[in-house]
Design a protein around this motif. Structure first.
Motif, PDB file in Angstrom:
ATOM      1  N   SER A 116       0.868  -1.226   0.039  1.00 51.57           N
ATOM      2  CA  SER A 116       0.118  -0.132  -0.031  1.00 51.57           C
ATOM      3  C   SER A 116       0.784   1.424  -0.010  1.00 51.57           C
ATOM      4  O   SER A 116       2.052   1.304   0.400  1.00 51.57           O
ATOM      5  CB  SER A 116      -0.755  -0.016   1.101  1.00 51.57           C
ATOM      6  N   TRP A 117       0.327   2.345  -0.418  1.00 55.06           N
ATOM      7  CA  TRP A 117       1.289   3.609  -0.147  1.00 55.06           C
ATOM      8  C   TRP A 117       0.209   4.689   0.673  1.00 55.06           C
ATOM      9  O   TRP A 117      -1.007   4.551   0.635  1.00 55.06           O
ATOM     10  CB  TRP A 117       1.413   4.229  -1.610  1.00 55.06           C
ATOM     11  N   PHE A 118       0.992   5.601   1.058  1.00 55.23           N
ATOM     12  CA  PHE A 118       0.310   6.660   1.983  1.00 55.23           C
ATOM     13  C   PHE A 118       1.327   7.898   1.816  1.00 55.23           C
ATOM     14  O   PHE A 118       2.589   7.832   2.042  1.00 55.23           O
ATOM     15  CB  PHE A 118       0.579   6.449   3.678  1.00 55.23           C
ATOM     16  N   CYS A 119       0.417   8.866   1.645  1.00 52.53           N
ATOM     17  CA  CYS A 119       1.319  10.379   1.568  1.00 52.53           C
ATOM     18  C   CYS A 119       1.197  11.112   2.896  1.00 52.53           C
ATOM     19  O   CYS A 119       0.237  11.209   3.362  1.00 52.53           O
ATOM     20  CB  CYS A 119       0.554  11.098   0.455  1.00 52.53           C
ATOM     21  N   HIS A 120       2.536  11.460   3.235  1.00 51.41           N
ATOM     22  CA  HIS A 120       2.482  12.140   4.345  1.00 51.41           C
ATOM     23  C   HIS A 120       2.067  13.559   4.320  1.00 51.41           C
ATOM     24  O   HIS A 120       1.871  14.306   5.188  1.00 51.41           O
ATOM     25  CB  HIS A 120       3.958  12.097   4.995  1.00 51.41           C
ATOM     26  N   GLY A 121       2.019  14.015   3.245  1.00 48.73           N
ATOM     27  CA  GLY A 121       1.494  15.648   2.941  1.00 48.73           C
ATOM     28  C   GLY A 121      -0.003  15.824   2.968  1.00 48.73           C
ATOM     29  O   GLY A 121      -0.517  16.379   3.927  1.00 48.73           O
ATOM     30  N   CYS A 122      -0.549  15.057   2.023  1.00 48.00           N
ATOM     31  CA  CYS A 122      -2.326  15.196   1.793  1.00 48.00           C
ATOM     32  C   CYS A 122      -2.898  14.115   2.641  1.00 48.00           C
ATOM     33  O   CYS A 122      -4.112  14.308   2.545  1.00 48.00           O
ATOM     34  CB  CYS A 122      -2.589  15.410   0.370  1.00 48.00           C
ATOM     35  N   SER A 173      -3.525   4.300  -0.506  1.00 50.79           N
ATOM     36  CA  SER A 173      -3.858   3.273  -1.422  1.00 50.79           C
ATOM     37  C   SER A 173      -5.432   3.402  -1.621  1.00 50.79           C
ATOM     38  O   SER A 173      -5.997   3.286  -0.267  1.00 50.79           O
ATOM     39  CB  SER A 173      -3.435   2.058  -1.431  1.00 50.79           C
ATOM     40  N   GLU A 174      -6.198   3.047  -2.656  1.00 48.43           N
ATOM     41  CA  GLU A 174      -7.684   2.770  -2.757  1.00 48.43           C
ATOM     42  C   GLU A 174      -8.041   1.338  -2.259  1.00 48.43           C
ATOM     43  O   GLU A 174      -8.876   1.080  -1.647  1.00 48.43           O
ATOM     44  CB  GLU A 174      -8.088   3.091  -4.269  1.00 48.43           C
ATOM     45  N   PHE A 175      -7.217   0.281  -2.418  1.00 48.38           N
ATOM     46  CA  PHE A 175      -7.333  -1.166  -2.304  1.00 48.38           C
ATOM     47  C   PHE A 175      -6.027  -1.672  -1.819  1.00 48.38           C
ATOM     48  O   PHE A 175      -5.454  -2.300  -2.673  1.00 48.38           O
ATOM     49  CB  PHE A 175      -7.923  -1.886  -3.585  1.00 48.38           C
ATOM     50  N   LYS A 216       3.998   2.554  -9.508  1.00 41.82           N
ATOM     51  CA  LYS A 216       3.782   3.574 -10.329  1.00 41.82           C
ATOM     52  C   LYS A 216       2.646   4.501  -9.769  1.00 41.82           C
ATOM     53  O   LYS A 216       2.829   5.588  -9.875  1.00 41.82           O
ATOM     54  CB  LYS A 216       3.192   3.056 -11.635  1.00 41.82           C
ATOM     55  N   LYS A 217       1.694   3.969  -8.947  1.00 41.70           N
ATOM     56  CA  LYS A 217       0.761   4.775  -8.163  1.00 41.70           C
ATOM     57  C   LYS A 217       1.134   5.928  -7.464  1.00 41.70           C
ATOM     58  O   LYS A 217       1.025   6.943  -7.391  1.00 41.70           O
ATOM     59  CB  LYS A 217      -0.531   4.085  -7.740  1.00 41.70           C
ATOM     60  N   ALA A 218       2.236   5.117  -6.687  1.00 46.74           N
ATOM     61  CA  ALA A 218       2.933   6.121  -5.591  1.00 46.74           C
ATOM     62  C   ALA A 218       3.556   7.192  -6.206  1.00 46.74           C
ATOM     63  O   ALA A 218       3.809   8.243  -5.615  1.00 46.74           O
ATOM     64  CB  ALA A 218       3.621   5.283  -4.716  1.00 46.74           C
TER      65      ALA A 218
END
Length: 84
Positions: free
Chosen positions: A46-52, A56-58, A69-71
């Motif tokens: 999964s990915w997570f943005c510390h800014g906004c 990850s959606e799923f 690629k999504k991250a």
């Protein structure tokens, strides 16, 4: 003298603690970070943005090859600054 994004990062933002299972960390254009983390033993990530704070959606359905690629795309577009 440091200029541009490097100056912003060195003067205002610090890298967040690295979570367990961290596989990749991308720097965003806003000076924050996007983490790609392994979520289980079946190589799901999964990915997570510390800014906004987007994520990850799923997270239980994506393999590293798909999430990378999504991250990276998110990191290249996110202008949110870290609030910590």
């Amino acid at each position: 003298m440091t200029t541009g994004l490097a100056a912003i990062r060195s003067s205002a933002f610090t890298e967040p603690e690295r979570p367990k299972g961290l596989q990749i960390r991308y720097a965003t254009i806003g000076g924050s970070y996007v983490d790609v983390v392994s979520t289980n033993k079946h190589l799901k990530s999964s990915w997570f943005c510390h800014g906004c704070k987007d994520a990850s959606e799923f997270p239980e359905a994506d393999y590293l090859s798909q999430i990378r690629k999504k991250a990276n795309d998110h990191a290249g577009a996110c202008r949110a600054i870290p609030l910590t």
